[in-house]
Design a protein around this motif. Sequence first.
Motif, PDB file in Angstrom:
ATOM      1  N   CYS A 745       8.327  -3.365  -3.543  1.00 58.32           N
ATOM      2  CA  CYS A 745       7.133  -4.210  -3.590  1.00 58.32           C
ATOM      3  C   CYS A 745       6.905  -4.690  -2.163  1.00 58.32           C
ATOM      4  O   CYS A 745       7.487  -5.686  -1.728  1.00 58.32           O
ATOM      5  N   PHE A 746       6.115  -3.962  -1.415  1.00 60.26           N
ATOM      6  CA  PHE A 746       6.023  -4.176   0.026  1.00 60.26           C
ATOM      7  C   PHE A 746       5.519  -5.571   0.382  1.00 60.26           C
ATOM      8  O   PHE A 746       5.768  -6.061   1.479  1.00 60.26           O
ATOM      9  N   ALA A 807       7.145   4.511  -2.445  1.00 60.44           N
ATOM     10  CA  ALA A 807       6.517   3.204  -2.585  1.00 60.44           C
ATOM     11  C   ALA A 807       5.997   2.712  -1.247  1.00 60.44           C
ATOM     12  O   ALA A 807       6.397   3.180  -0.182  1.00 60.44           O
ATOM     13  N   GLY A 808       5.097   1.722  -1.322  1.00 60.85           N
ATOM     14  CA  GLY A 808       4.543   1.114  -0.124  1.00 60.85           C
ATOM     15  C   GLY A 808       3.069   1.388   0.031  1.00 60.85           C
ATOM     16  O   GLY A 808       2.460   2.102  -0.780  1.00 60.85           O
ATOM     17  N   PRO A 809       2.456   0.871   1.077  1.00 63.38           N
ATOM     18  CA  PRO A 809       1.029   1.116   1.329  1.00 63.38           C
ATOM     19  C   PRO A 809       0.796   2.489   1.931  1.00 63.38           C
ATOM     20  O   PRO A 809       1.655   3.051   2.612  1.00 63.38           O
ATOM     21  N   ALA A 820      -5.450   2.239   2.050  1.00 64.06           N
ATOM     22  CA  ALA A 820      -6.323   2.862   1.053  1.00 64.06           C
ATOM     23  C   ALA A 820      -5.708   2.839  -0.333  1.00 64.06           C
ATOM     24  O   ALA A 820      -6.421   2.921  -1.332  1.00 64.06           O
ATOM     25  N   ALA A 821      -4.387   2.752  -0.424  1.00 63.76           N
ATOM     26  CA  ALA A 821      -3.700   2.745  -1.713  1.00 63.76           C
ATOM     27  C   ALA A 821      -2.331   2.105  -1.535  1.00 63.76           C
ATOM     28  O   ALA A 821      -1.779   2.082  -0.424  1.00 63.76           O
ATOM     29  N   ILE A 822      -1.808   1.588  -2.624  1.00 63.67           N
ATOM     30  CA  ILE A 822      -0.461   1.022  -2.607  1.00 63.67           C
ATOM     31  C   ILE A 822       0.303   1.513  -3.832  1.00 63.67           C
ATOM     32  O   ILE A 822      -0.284   1.820  -4.873  1.00 63.67           O
ATOM     33  N   VAL A 823       1.614   1.614  -3.673  1.00 67.63           N
ATOM     34  CA  VAL A 823       2.495   2.028  -4.756  1.00 67.63           C
ATOM     35  C   VAL A 823       3.616   1.017  -4.865  1.00 67.63           C
ATOM     36  O   VAL A 823       4.302   0.725  -3.877  1.00 67.63           O
ATOM     37  N   ILE A 824       3.779   0.463  -6.047  1.00 71.32           N
ATOM     38  CA  ILE A 824       4.894  -0.447  -6.347  1.00 71.32           C
ATOM     39  C   ILE A 824       5.874   0.327  -7.213  1.00 71.32           C
ATOM     40  O   ILE A 824       5.487   0.896  -8.231  1.00 71.32           O
ATOM     41  N   GLU A 825       7.125   0.349  -6.819  1.00 75.09           N
ATOM     42  CA  GLU A 825       8.112   1.147  -7.549  1.00 75.09           C
ATOM     43  C   GLU A 825       9.412   0.368  -7.738  1.00 75.09           C
ATOM     44  O   GLU A 825       9.933  -0.244  -6.805  1.00 75.09           O
TER      45      GLU A 825
END
Length: 1119
Positions: A745-746, A807-809, A820-825
Amino acid sequence: MWSAYARFIARHTYLYLFILTVICTVLTVIPLVCHDLPSFSDPLVGFETRGTALAHRFMAWENLIYETRPSRKLAVNPKEIEDQIRMNQTYYNRTRQDIPRSGHKRLGKNKGHKKKKKPISNSTGFEKTLFNASESNITNGHVHWGFGINMTHEDENTAINKDHIRKQWVSLKEMRRKPDKPLHHNYASGTCGAPVFDYAHLVVANIDNTSLLTFDNVAKICKLQSFLVVLGGNEYYKICQRVSDSHDICCPVWSVPNYIALISGKSSCENLTREDVNKTVTILKKCAAYFHNFSLMASCDLDRCKVPKYCSQHDAVYNMLFYLIDSHAFTPSDYSQTFVKYSMIFLPLPYSSTSLPYYEKLQSSNLSYDTLIIPAIDFGLKNALFDLWIIQDTWLIGLGGIFVFLCVWFYCKSLILTLLLFTAITYSLGIAYFLYIYVFILEFFPFMNLLVIVVVIGIGADDAFLYVKIWKMISKQLMRDNVVTQDNCLTDIKNISSAGETILIQILEETLKHSILTMFITTLTTAIAFYASYVSYIPAINCFSVFAGTAILVNFFLMISWLPVSVFIIDVKLSINKGKCLIKMYKCINDIWEDIRVVLNRFIIVCVTKFHVLFAVLLCAIGIYSVVIVFFSPGLQLPESKEFQLFQTSHPFEQYDIEYRDKFLFERFGKDIGTGSKMPLRWIWGIKAIDNGNHMDPYSTGHLVFDDKFSISDPNSQKWLLGFCSRIKSQPFYQQTLGPLLPNCFIESFKMFMSRRCIDVIDKINRTPCCESSRFPYKKEVFNYCIIKAMESLYQTPREIFMPGVAGPKFLRTASPTVAAIVIEFESVVPYSMSYMAMNDFFLRVENWTQHELRSAPPGMTCGWFLSDLQFYDLQTTLASGTVMALLLSASLGFVVLIPATLNFVVSICALSAMIFSSTVTIAILVFNNWKLNVLESIAISTSAGLAVDFSLHYALSYTNASGVTSARVKYALTASAGPTAAAALTTGFAGIFLLWSNLLPYSQIGTFLALIMSVSWIYATFYLCSLLYIFGRNSSKEPPIEDRKSVSRVSSICSGVPNLESHELEHLADSNRTNLTHSQSHSSVSGTTVVLHEDYDNSHIKIDKKSSDNSNIACNKD
């Protein structure tokens, strides 16, 4: 309409056939010449889901991962974008300096030479971009860059010389590798490393139930492995792994005997003694504890492990326990358990299709030695062997075609007509392929489409039998009527070829009128059954349904165009007279068949009329029980393995995957196979979960679609995301993660990054605004600027502390990168499982919680979505729901056909119940046969209702066409329909039975299904439906016309003596269409006679007609 069509065929016969031939040939040849032929090298392609909610997410996720690759739209580290823009600008300026301002290229020393030098590059595609790119390309966000461009120039002579020298060098190396003397293959050495799964391997078992670690069995394995090496010969030597590139000797076989020889200091396992084997067993017992507590690991031979020297010597103990001995020996519960039931042998051959020649030699030999057998093999050849065998096993389809060919030849009594018929069937497949490629624009052609050949052959033969029988009976009756009509003295009509044009047109018209509607309904019900599978979300099933349905429709159009003109040419234009011997043989066979048919018909009628209550109750009970089996318990079992079975279960490749894979530790822990690992938790924002590729083409993945509403830089979004991550950690499915540096969770690590001091104590660097002076949530400008600095700093962290993940932006590759996008893992506590219920519970829990959280999200964060490793779960869900939906749709459409055809609700309900029970009983038998609801099984089950309705519809129409009391109507239906339906079930079933000998599971499964559905549906249509009609049917008070009463049956009842008729729906329409054949040449008022087509009636009146004909001839002669 039919009259005009018949007149055109009669007057332009050869022209029409020529036009059809040209059109069909052109349409068949075009895709074969202008399009690549289908390849089945990867038979599992297309067996994934497309179009489901989860499938949209999977495809969007794959596109996101793809776009984060170098030189794509997105980057995970903003530093990469800055470096690439700088390098691109530098290279662009350098190339601009090489071009004169006048725009003309400089000429070198070879100015006057016309011959151009050929540039050699590494084919990255950069050279095209390099010289065509404009300056705006650098600042538009798309950075074009290539690595390793070689712009050296050399003329053609130099290139040819280099290529010649290279070929000579390769030839010398090959000559050097061929030894003059045979090498001793069975040697022991530790120079080739561990037996990793990248090498071909085999399982060895003992049939006398003794441990493989005894001296006798070790000696046998030693001889077996020597046999395996010698068996390969030159093929083995060409592809084997060598000790080094310059070494001539292949690596030794990795096996228990060779490792025992290493431990014992012997050069070969052939020199082992009983003491050597016993000593090794003792060492294994002592070292097993170190192995299971992870003290003894790989490469312990380099003194990296704190274990006794005899445990780490040559890594022999570790390799034997991990790779070569089954996991039930030397277990932690009992280290003294020395019984080894299975052992593995690794050959120094590549785990790929390169080993196919060696496998073919191995397959042709006896996979055993004394009491040792090789029950399972894993060479990495499943796809390559399937691609080879799927073509080779088509001879079984051809065998079924030959069987049908002989049936058609026997009945039609014309080899030319039979050849023309099979030419039409071939054309129907070719035209269907043309439409598949160029009309439906489908590039993907799954291997299952080949199974359509069997269906089209059966339907084409059925239509041919029907048409030829009606043609013969109408022409025979018309010639008899002409003889009886004495006014015209038409005694010269000995056969149809001597008839006039008007009579020929009338015969054609009546034949078309009585046959085409029947063929149309047969085609319609079968095509609907296949098209219904289009509702599936699996590309392979979609493509199969389109090709199968299209092939059946094309076959129908050829049967109403090609077949009539072919029959007309054979019987009228050519009129080939057969020898007396051949005629006698045909007559003898026909008489025998007629006797058999009459006996069987009487037997069936007696059974139904005497025991109709018993049949109704018994078959109804079996049907209800089958419904319980199929839909309740045990039900259609979903697949429990990702591995799609390609071969028969007894095949060594399938035995390895099904039975032996999990018996060895290296297969359970050496490869990331997913089972047992924890399910990931991923949430994605900024990307829409849309699959905009072609769902019918598994290679079409579409492109990434960004969410315009997404805004993580908004303060409210930052605050909500931080709370979201905090709430995740309080959920029961959350697994604790390691450290704040991981970008799971950046926003948490970013907040920590922003809490640093503004002035660096050592370097005196001012970090404002990316420091403690900014307060969370941060302003948009501060966030957009500082997130770049934070991620650059994060990716400079040593790999021992931080390992980059997904994960990350994700930043757009522009001059000023933005998120442009984010990933929470995170990781969940739920282990990966093949169980549908476990994965369904996990998905619903997380998905429901996610949707609940998104309801309170700010506008820029409302379009997020959850994803995990749920591809197999989605496939299971699609197979379960899609198969049932296709089955219900096929049954519903079959019922829709029944209602207007019978115009009787009671009869339609009875036929519907027979159709449903036929389908469920077939599926229940398959369930008891351990069928899992996989892709091919789904197709078979979903089409079962459509294929089962044909026989039921046939009996229903025969019953509604009859008049009189109920018992008489049932007897009439049995008399008219039992014969053709039985012959159709028999021939179609045999076409499927031939496929049972195939090595490929899909072929044998479709063969099993065809044989089963034909037999079950015929039994239920004949005994169950007719018994219900006997019980619940009503008397019919309609009175047929006087001429019709003379007819024993309707037109289509002629087919009762025809073999291989599958279904003849709407045959009752023949009665309503029964027409008087008007002879325009007649000068008398007697202008027509009723056409009587029932074969029994026809045969019983042959003698009477013959006498009448003789009398007519005498009368005419007197005149």
